[in-house]
Motif scaffolding. Structure first.
Motif, PDB file in Angstrom:
ATOM      1  N   PRO A  98      15.654   5.317 -12.014  1.00  0.00           N
ATOM      2  CA  PRO A  98      14.858   5.670 -10.836  1.00  0.00           C
ATOM      3  C   PRO A  98      13.425   5.181 -10.990  1.00  0.00           C
ATOM      4  N   GLU A  99      12.594   5.517 -10.032  1.00  0.00           N
ATOM      5  CA  GLU A  99      11.167   5.188 -10.124  1.00  0.00           C
ATOM      6  C   GLU A  99      10.545   5.905 -11.311  1.00  0.00           C
ATOM      7  N   TRP A 100       9.427   5.371 -11.824  1.00  0.00           N
ATOM      8  CA  TRP A 100       8.848   5.855 -13.074  1.00  0.00           C
ATOM      9  C   TRP A 100       8.480   7.337 -13.015  1.00  0.00           C
ATOM     10  N   TYR A 101       8.097   7.850 -11.830  1.00  0.00           N
ATOM     11  CA  TYR A 101       7.658   9.239 -11.771  1.00  0.00           C
ATOM     12  C   TYR A 101       8.822  10.228 -11.857  1.00  0.00           C
ATOM     13  N   PHE A 102      10.048   9.731 -11.848  1.00  0.00           N
ATOM     14  CA  PHE A 102      11.216  10.585 -12.064  1.00  0.00           C
ATOM     15  C   PHE A 102      11.761  10.490 -13.491  1.00  0.00           C
ATOM     16  N   TRP A 103      11.209   9.622 -14.310  1.00  0.00           N
ATOM     17  CA  TRP A 103      11.775   9.365 -15.634  1.00  0.00           C
ATOM     18  C   TRP A 103      11.900  10.607 -16.514  1.00  0.00           C
ATOM     19  N   PRO A 104      10.889  11.490 -16.600  1.00  0.00           N
ATOM     20  CA  PRO A 104      11.070  12.676 -17.459  1.00  0.00           C
ATOM     21  C   PRO A 104      12.267  13.530 -17.034  1.00  0.00           C
ATOM     22  N   PHE A 105      12.454  13.691 -15.734  1.00  0.00           N
ATOM     23  CA  PHE A 105      13.561  14.515 -15.242  1.00  0.00           C
ATOM     24  C   PHE A 105      14.898  13.787 -15.413  1.00  0.00           C
ATOM     25  N   TYR A 106      14.861  12.471 -15.302  1.00  0.00           N
ATOM     26  CA  TYR A 106      16.075  11.681 -15.516  1.00  0.00           C
ATOM     27  C   TYR A 106      16.510  11.755 -16.981  1.00  0.00           C
ATOM     28  N   PHE A 126      -3.814  -5.146  -5.147  1.00  0.00           N
ATOM     29  CA  PHE A 126      -4.072  -6.579  -4.965  1.00  0.00           C
ATOM     30  C   PHE A 126      -3.695  -7.436  -6.176  1.00  0.00           C
ATOM     31  N   PHE A 127      -3.642  -6.832  -7.373  1.00  0.00           N
ATOM     32  CA  PHE A 127      -3.408  -7.635  -8.562  1.00  0.00           C
ATOM     33  C   PHE A 127      -2.086  -7.343  -9.267  1.00  0.00           C
ATOM     34  N   ALA A 128      -1.499  -6.158  -9.061  1.00  0.00           N
ATOM     35  CA  ALA A 128      -0.228  -5.846  -9.723  1.00  0.00           C
ATOM     36  C   ALA A 128       0.622  -4.933  -8.848  1.00  0.00           C
ATOM     37  N   PRO A 129       0.911  -5.336  -7.612  1.00  0.00           N
ATOM     38  CA  PRO A 129       1.613  -4.435  -6.684  1.00  0.00           C
ATOM     39  C   PRO A 129       3.043  -4.125  -7.091  1.00  0.00           C
ATOM     40  N   ASN A 130       3.666  -5.022  -7.872  1.00  0.00           N
ATOM     41  CA  ASN A 130       5.059  -4.811  -8.272  1.00  0.00           C
ATOM     42  C   ASN A 130       5.195  -4.264  -9.684  1.00  0.00           C
ATOM     43  N   TYR A 131       4.082  -3.997 -10.334  1.00  0.00           N
ATOM     44  CA  TYR A 131       4.122  -3.581 -11.732  1.00  0.00           C
ATOM     45  C   TYR A 131       4.869  -2.264 -11.901  1.00  0.00           C
ATOM     46  N   LEU A 132       4.696  -1.340 -10.952  1.00  0.00           N
ATOM     47  CA  LEU A 132       5.309  -0.016 -11.056  1.00  0.00           C
ATOM     48  C   LEU A 132       6.686   0.052 -10.388  1.00  0.00           C
ATOM     49  N   GLY A 133       7.160  -1.075  -9.858  1.00  0.00           N
ATOM     50  CA  GLY A 133       8.475  -1.113  -9.226  1.00  0.00           C
ATOM     51  C   GLY A 133       9.523  -1.718 -10.143  1.00  0.00           C
ATOM     52  N   HIS A 134      10.710  -1.964  -9.593  1.00  0.00           N
ATOM     53  CA  HIS A 134      11.810  -2.545 -10.377  1.00  0.00           C
ATOM     54  C   HIS A 134      12.238  -3.862  -9.739  1.00  0.00           C
ATOM     55  N   PRO A 135      12.349  -4.941 -10.528  1.00  0.00           N
ATOM     56  CA  PRO A 135      12.680  -6.256  -9.947  1.00  0.00           C
ATOM     57  C   PRO A 135      14.042  -6.305  -9.260  1.00  0.00           C
ATOM     58  N   ASP A 136      14.983  -5.451  -9.683  1.00  0.00           N
ATOM     59  CA  ASP A 136      16.314  -5.477  -9.069  1.00  0.00           C
ATOM     60  C   ASP A 136      16.284  -5.072  -7.604  1.00  0.00           C
ATOM     61  N   ASN A 137      15.211  -4.425  -7.172  1.00  0.00           N
ATOM     62  CA  ASN A 137      15.149  -4.019  -5.774  1.00  0.00           C
ATOM     63  C   ASN A 137      14.785  -5.179  -4.848  1.00  0.00           C
ATOM     64  N   TYR A 138      14.543  -6.362  -5.418  1.00  0.00           N
ATOM     65  CA  TYR A 138      14.368  -7.559  -4.607  1.00  0.00           C
ATOM     66  C   TYR A 138      15.680  -8.339  -4.488  1.00  0.00           C
ATOM     67  N   ILE A 139      16.771  -7.705  -4.906  1.00  0.00           N
ATOM     68  CA  ILE A 139      18.119  -8.250  -4.729  1.00  0.00           C
ATOM     69  C   ILE A 139      18.830  -7.377  -3.703  1.00  0.00           C
ATOM     70  N   ALA A 195       0.835  -1.209   0.000  1.00  0.00           N
ATOM     71  CA  ALA A 195       0.000   0.000   0.000  1.00  0.00           C
ATOM     72  C   ALA A 195       0.865   1.252   0.000  1.00  0.00           C
ATOM     73  N   HIS A 196       1.970   1.208   0.740  1.00  0.00           N
ATOM     74  CA  HIS A 196       2.853   2.365   0.807  1.00  0.00           C
ATOM     75  C   HIS A 196       3.579   2.570  -0.531  1.00  0.00           C
ATOM     76  N   ALA A 197       4.058   1.483  -1.132  1.00  0.00           N
ATOM     77  CA  ALA A 197       4.776   1.586  -2.400  1.00  0.00           C
ATOM     78  C   ALA A 197       3.836   1.984  -3.535  1.00  0.00           C
TER      79      ALA A 197
END
Length: 435
Positions: free
Chosen positions: A290-298, A264-277, A98-100
């Motif tokens: 970075p996270e998707w909401y920083f992409w334009p500035f990146y 409930f159905f796609a909690p990791n969709y907006l994250g990055h799989p490498d952060n589970y390492i 919920a927080h992520a």
């Protein structure tokens, strides 16, 4: 904002009357969100997103406080403490997701809120302070989100902190000292994690305080509206409650439904799989992002690849921060007396191009830095600044806007296209005659 037709609050219940005399909270609530606050009668669902942003912030604060009870800001066990929350704490997976997910929903709502302000000219006088405080909130959100992204101490968290803080070293003379001060050392480690956790916990409450100022500043001139015409009298308004509390309730319901579907159905969709390492300083990810909401500035940040007077790295940092800071000057860059894009056909076209440009920047920012994407990012970044610094001032000076309705009521009752139009636009300047 003084509304002579607004009803004065007079509690009927003796207990409420006593409380209102000693501590005027009932009066404050009545004047802020009750029938004592008249609102333009023609607000559409784009005006729901301010309330939705408040709901998203509440979700982030509540879930964040509970998560902080179980999180360990220690580089040796931070990753394991997150796994402990996910696997062993009752409903810990729900709180963490919920927080992520809430962070992404918060940015979606705020980006829509910003676009509404751009489309309807909500940054224009007399609401400049409302806009400026909104940009401050956006900056605080970005800082909070970046520090929160570091806390799981996964691969992308560690290397994201390494790369982003490394850009401060591009600042001449003091840059490296600033970077060391931010990290508490020469690389992300225990000191950096402690600092980021402390600030990540604190800044949401600072955001809440600035939001109070934001709402306070809004109540002085009153809400803007889709026509951009100021309120003329009682006939142009309705009480905030029950009309807009009901409308906001519908918006919150839809927001929570979408939020629940992702949660409930796609909690990791907006994250990055490498952060589970777990974070490994000796293994650099193939593609640091970075996270998707920083992409334009990146994308803007990495658009500079050649030195020109200043190092390319410094140009990137200046452009990235400049892309946000330029929003502070928007009320003075756009000199058109007409607020709403509904009556500014040329501006509306360029605003649509800007929206596409920002989406392209987001796409480029999330992609690998191949030559094709770099060139596309450079073109998009150049257009972004061109829009605000060149196109907007020229369009606002030369555009012939459509005539405005005489009042909000006229636009509502007769329809904007069929209403009797005023010969003067907002600010007393003559508008173009209808063609």
């Amino acid at each position: 904002m003084s509304f002579p037709w607004a009803e004065q609050y007079r509690p009927k219940n003796p207990v409420m009357r006593w409380l209102d005399e000693k501590l005027p909270l009932p009066r404050l609530a009545y004047n802020a969100i009750g029938a004592g606050y008249p609102v333009p009668r023609n607000l559409n669902y784009f005006w729901n997103f301010g309330v939705l942003a408040g709901a998203a912030l509440a979700i982030q604060i509540i879930t964040g406080v509970v998560l902080a009870m179980h999180y360990a800001a220690d580089s040796a066990v931070a990753f394991d403490s997150v796994e402990h929350i996910m696997r062993d704490i009752n409903a810990g997976w729900f709180l963490r997701y919920a927080h992520a997910t809430g962070a992404s929903m918060f940015f979606i709502v705020v980006y829509t809120h910003i676009f509404r302000g751009l489309y309807y000219g909500s940054y224009k006088a007399p609401r400049e302070m409302v806009w400026l405080l909104g940009v401050v909130i956006f900056l605080l959100m970005m800082a909070t989100a970046f520090m929160g992204y570091v806390l799981p101490w996964g691969q992308m968290s560690f290397w994201g902190a390494q790369v982003i803080t490394g850009f401060f070293s591009a600042i001449p003379i003091v840059g490296e000292n600033i970077r060391i001060w931010l990290l508490g050392g020469y690389a992300p480690d225990q000191a950096a994690l402690n600092r980021f956790f402390s600030l990540h916990y604190l800044l949401p409450f600072v955001i809440a305080g600035v939001i109070i100022l934001h709402i306070w500043a809004l109540h002085i001139p009153g809400s803007s509206n889709p026509t951009g015409v100021e309120v003329k009298g009682e006939q142009d308004t309705v009480p905030f409650h029950p009309y807009y509390t009901a409308k906001d309730g519908v918006g919150v319901g839809v927001f929570l439904l979408v939020f629940a579907l992702i949660l409930f159905f796609a909690p990791n969709y907006l994250g990055h799989p490498d952060n589970y390492i777990p974070a490994n300083p000796l293994s650099t990810p193939a593609h640091i992002v970075p996270e998707w909401y920083f992409w334009p500035f990146y994308a803007i940040l990495r658009s500079f690849t050649a030195d020109f007077i200043l190092p390319a790295k410094l140009w990137g940092v200046l452009a990235m921060f400049g892309s946000i800071l330029i929003l502070f000057f928007l009320p003075w860059l756009d000199k058109s007396p007409v607020r709403s894009s509904n009556y500014r056909p040329v501006y509306r076209i360029f605003l649509g191009i800007l929206l596409i440009d920002v989406l392209v920047l987001g796409w480029v920012g999330g992609s690998e830095a191949t030559p094709t994407y770099l060139i596309l990012g450079q073109i998009s970044a150049a257009y972004y600044f061109l829009h605000f610094l060149v196109i907007l001032p020229i369009v606002s000076a030369l555009e012939r806007p459509r005539p405005l309705p005489n009042s909000i009521t006229e636009a509502v009752l007769k329809g904007e296209s069929g209403s009797r139009m005023s010969e003067t636009a907002v600010g007393g300047e003559q508008a173009a005659p209808a063609e």
